[in-house]
Design a protein around this motif. Sequence first.
Motif, PDB file in Angstrom:
ATOM      1  N   GLU A 132       0.833  -1.200   0.000  1.00 34.85           N
ATOM      2  CA  GLU A 132       0.000   0.000   0.000  1.00 34.85           C
ATOM      3  C   GLU A 132       0.867   1.249   0.000  1.00 34.85           C
ATOM      4  N   VAL A 133       0.570   2.154  -0.924  1.00 29.86           N
ATOM      5  CA  VAL A 133       1.203   3.468  -0.943  1.00 29.86           C
ATOM      6  C   VAL A 133       0.497   4.336   0.096  1.00 29.86           C
ATOM      7  N   ILE A 134       1.244   4.845   1.073  1.00 29.30           N
ATOM      8  CA  ILE A 134       0.685   5.618   2.176  1.00 29.30           C
ATOM      9  C   ILE A 134       1.229   7.036   2.128  1.00 29.30           C
ATOM     10  N   SER A 135       0.344   7.994   2.250  1.00 30.78           N
ATOM     11  CA  SER A 135       0.711   9.402   2.137  1.00 30.78           C
ATOM     12  C   SER A 135       1.672   9.838   3.232  1.00 30.78           C
ATOM     13  N   PRO A 136       2.719  10.582   2.869  1.00 28.17           N
ATOM     14  CA  PRO A 136       3.640  11.112   3.889  1.00 28.17           C
ATOM     15  C   PRO A 136       2.945  12.026   4.887  1.00 28.17           C
ATOM     16  N   ALA A 137       1.864  12.698   4.461  1.00 32.79           N
ATOM     17  CA  ALA A 137       1.148  13.579   5.383  1.00 32.79           C
ATOM     18  C   ALA A 137       0.454  12.784   6.474  1.00 32.79           C
ATOM     19  N   THR A 138       0.060  11.551   6.160  1.00 34.09           N
ATOM     20  CA  THR A 138      -0.626  10.705   7.133  1.00 34.09           C
ATOM     21  C   THR A 138       0.355   9.900   7.969  1.00 34.09           C
ATOM     22  N   TRP A 143       8.148   4.133   4.156  1.00 32.28           N
ATOM     23  CA  TRP A 143       8.987   4.069   2.957  1.00 32.28           C
ATOM     24  C   TRP A 143       8.171   4.084   1.665  1.00 32.28           C
ATOM     25  N   LEU A 144       7.105   3.338   1.592  1.00 31.97           N
ATOM     26  CA  LEU A 144       6.345   3.250   0.337  1.00 31.97           C
ATOM     27  C   LEU A 144       5.349   4.403   0.291  1.00 31.97           C
ATOM     28  N   ASN A 145       5.842   5.566  -0.095  1.00 32.08           N
ATOM     29  CA  ASN A 145       5.060   6.788   0.014  1.00 32.08           C
ATOM     30  C   ASN A 145       4.723   7.434  -1.320  1.00 32.08           C
ATOM     31  N   SER A 146       4.881   6.701  -2.415  1.00 30.47           N
ATOM     32  CA  SER A 146       4.530   7.248  -3.726  1.00 30.47           C
ATOM     33  C   SER A 146       4.257   6.117  -4.707  1.00 30.47           C
ATOM     34  N   PRO A 147       3.406   6.357  -5.716  1.00 33.82           N
ATOM     35  CA  PRO A 147       3.197   5.347  -6.760  1.00 33.82           C
ATOM     36  C   PRO A 147       4.491   4.988  -7.477  1.00 33.82           C
ATOM     37  N   GLU A 148       5.379   5.971  -7.612  1.00 34.00           N
ATOM     38  CA  GLU A 148       6.638   5.707  -8.307  1.00 34.00           C
ATOM     39  C   GLU A 148       7.479   4.672  -7.577  1.00 34.00           C
ATOM     40  N   ARG A 149       7.475   4.719  -6.260  1.00 28.66           N
ATOM     41  CA  ARG A 149       8.231   3.712  -5.512  1.00 28.66           C
ATOM     42  C   ARG A 149       7.613   2.320  -5.700  1.00 28.66           C
ATOM     43  N   PHE A 150       6.283   2.247  -5.730  1.00 24.03           N
ATOM     44  CA  PHE A 150       5.677   0.946  -6.000  1.00 24.03           C
ATOM     45  C   PHE A 150       6.074   0.454  -7.387  1.00 24.03           C
ATOM     46  N   GLU A 151       6.036   1.326  -8.379  1.00 28.06           N
ATOM     47  CA  GLU A 151       6.385   0.917  -9.738  1.00 28.06           C
ATOM     48  C   GLU A 151       7.823   0.419  -9.820  1.00 28.06           C
ATOM     49  N   ARG A 163       0.956  -7.100  -5.767  1.00 32.37           N
ATOM     50  CA  ARG A 163      -0.051  -6.156  -6.239  1.00 32.37           C
ATOM     51  C   ARG A 163      -0.103  -4.898  -5.363  1.00 32.37           C
ATOM     52  N   LEU A 164      -0.732  -3.890  -5.930  1.00 36.13           N
ATOM     53  CA  LEU A 164      -0.914  -2.613  -5.241  1.00 36.13           C
ATOM     54  C   LEU A 164      -2.272  -2.590  -4.547  1.00 36.13           C
ATOM     55  N   MET A 165      -2.284  -2.216  -3.265  1.00 36.23           N
ATOM     56  CA  MET A 165      -3.519  -1.886  -2.567  1.00 36.23           C
ATOM     57  C   MET A 165      -3.636  -0.367  -2.582  1.00 36.23           C
ATOM     58  N   ALA A 166      -4.627   0.130  -3.294  1.00 35.67           N
ATOM     59  CA  ALA A 166      -4.740   1.569  -3.512  1.00 35.67           C
ATOM     60  C   ALA A 166      -5.887   2.138  -2.684  1.00 35.67           C
ATOM     61  N   ASP A 167      -5.540   2.969  -1.729  1.00 38.21           N
ATOM     62  CA  ASP A 167      -6.494   3.628  -0.852  1.00 38.21           C
ATOM     63  C   ASP A 167      -6.761   5.022  -1.420  1.00 38.21           C
ATOM     64  N   TRP A 168      -8.027   5.310  -1.735  1.00 38.78           N
ATOM     65  CA  TRP A 168      -8.370   6.592  -2.356  1.00 38.78           C
ATOM     66  C   TRP A 168      -7.930   7.774  -1.485  1.00 38.78           C
ATOM     67  N   TYR A 169      -8.023   7.620  -0.193  1.00 40.62           N
ATOM     68  CA  TYR A 169      -7.623   8.697   0.722  1.00 40.62           C
ATOM     69  C   TYR A 169      -6.146   9.039   0.525  1.00 40.62           C
ATOM     70  N   HIS A 170      -5.292   8.037   0.498  1.00 36.10           N
ATOM     71  CA  HIS A 170      -3.858   8.289   0.332  1.00 36.10           C
ATOM     72  C   HIS A 170      -3.541   8.786  -1.081  1.00 36.10           C
ATOM     73  N   PRO A 177      -5.610  16.256  -7.997  1.00 32.92           N
ATOM     74  CA  PRO A 177      -6.631  16.083  -9.033  1.00 32.92           C
ATOM     75  C   PRO A 177      -6.323  14.957 -10.027  1.00 32.92           C
ATOM     76  N   ALA A 178      -5.059  14.528 -10.084  1.00 33.74           N
ATOM     77  CA  ALA A 178      -4.682  13.464 -11.024  1.00 33.74           C
ATOM     78  C   ALA A 178      -4.847  12.069 -10.431  1.00 33.74           C
ATOM     79  N   ALA A 179      -5.413  11.968  -9.220  1.00 31.43           N
ATOM     80  CA  ALA A 179      -5.440  10.682  -8.517  1.00 31.43           C
ATOM     81  C   ALA A 179      -6.149   9.591  -9.305  1.00 31.43           C
TER      82      ALA A 179
END
Length: 248
Positions: A132-138, A143-151, A163-170, A177-179
């Motif tokens: 799961e990509v988790i927002s740095p603000a949260t 460590w996994l704080n961006s889609p680019e790192r997951f990629e 696989r990616l677990m994608a949380d809309w909040y993060h 707006p590009a989420a």
Amino acid sequence: MEFSANLGFLFTDLPFPQRIAAAARAGFGAVEFHDQAQSEDLRLIGDLLRSEGLRLCSLNCAMGSTAGSAALAGEEARFRAEFLAARDAAEALEARAIHVMTGRVSGAGAEAVLLRNLEFALTCTDRLLLLEVISPATMPGYWLNSPERFEAVAAALPDPRLRLMADWYHFSQICGPAALSRLRGLAPHLGHLQLARAEDRGDPLAEGLPCWPGIRALALEQGLDIGLEYRPSLPPAEVLTSLRASVL
């Protein structure tokens, strides 16, 4: 597509086993856990899931004070023990996937540690492994704080079970707006979606979620469940009714 109740966020006024029956009464067809199952009676939890007719989408490896350990140098033995405990719980409860948490860590060596640990995990189970990509603000320092790192991880370890677990909040916090377009671009990697109101992780009522038609379409296209992982102020049954009524 099924809606899953995240029992780390919903029905938390009840003891953990009782949350399962509460999710069924609210109308959910599935549930997901954090790492609670590893400290519960697995036979009891399995019996409750079966008696209530609920699928288990996923459960977490242990979180601890570091929010996981998969990318922590020098903690490989800890990760292996925590992963095997999660694997045993997932197999006993017939969970579809295991969420591997990277931990709070910085430094250039974290990705290499994570890759080695993921390789170990993939040899130990036939379940999907979710990152799961988790927002740095949260969660500062995760460590996994961006889609680019997951990629980058997926490119280095191209196993279809990763696989990616994608949380809309993060994703909303990270991509703005590009989420939604970013999620669509990651569609081949998706293993699970989670939903909460973007502004405050509140109740994801359909009328307050302009993104909902797009998220629903993505879930249907990819055959994904949607976990409701939010801080409730309304009964979860009302949220389910809102989401389901909006697509009739």
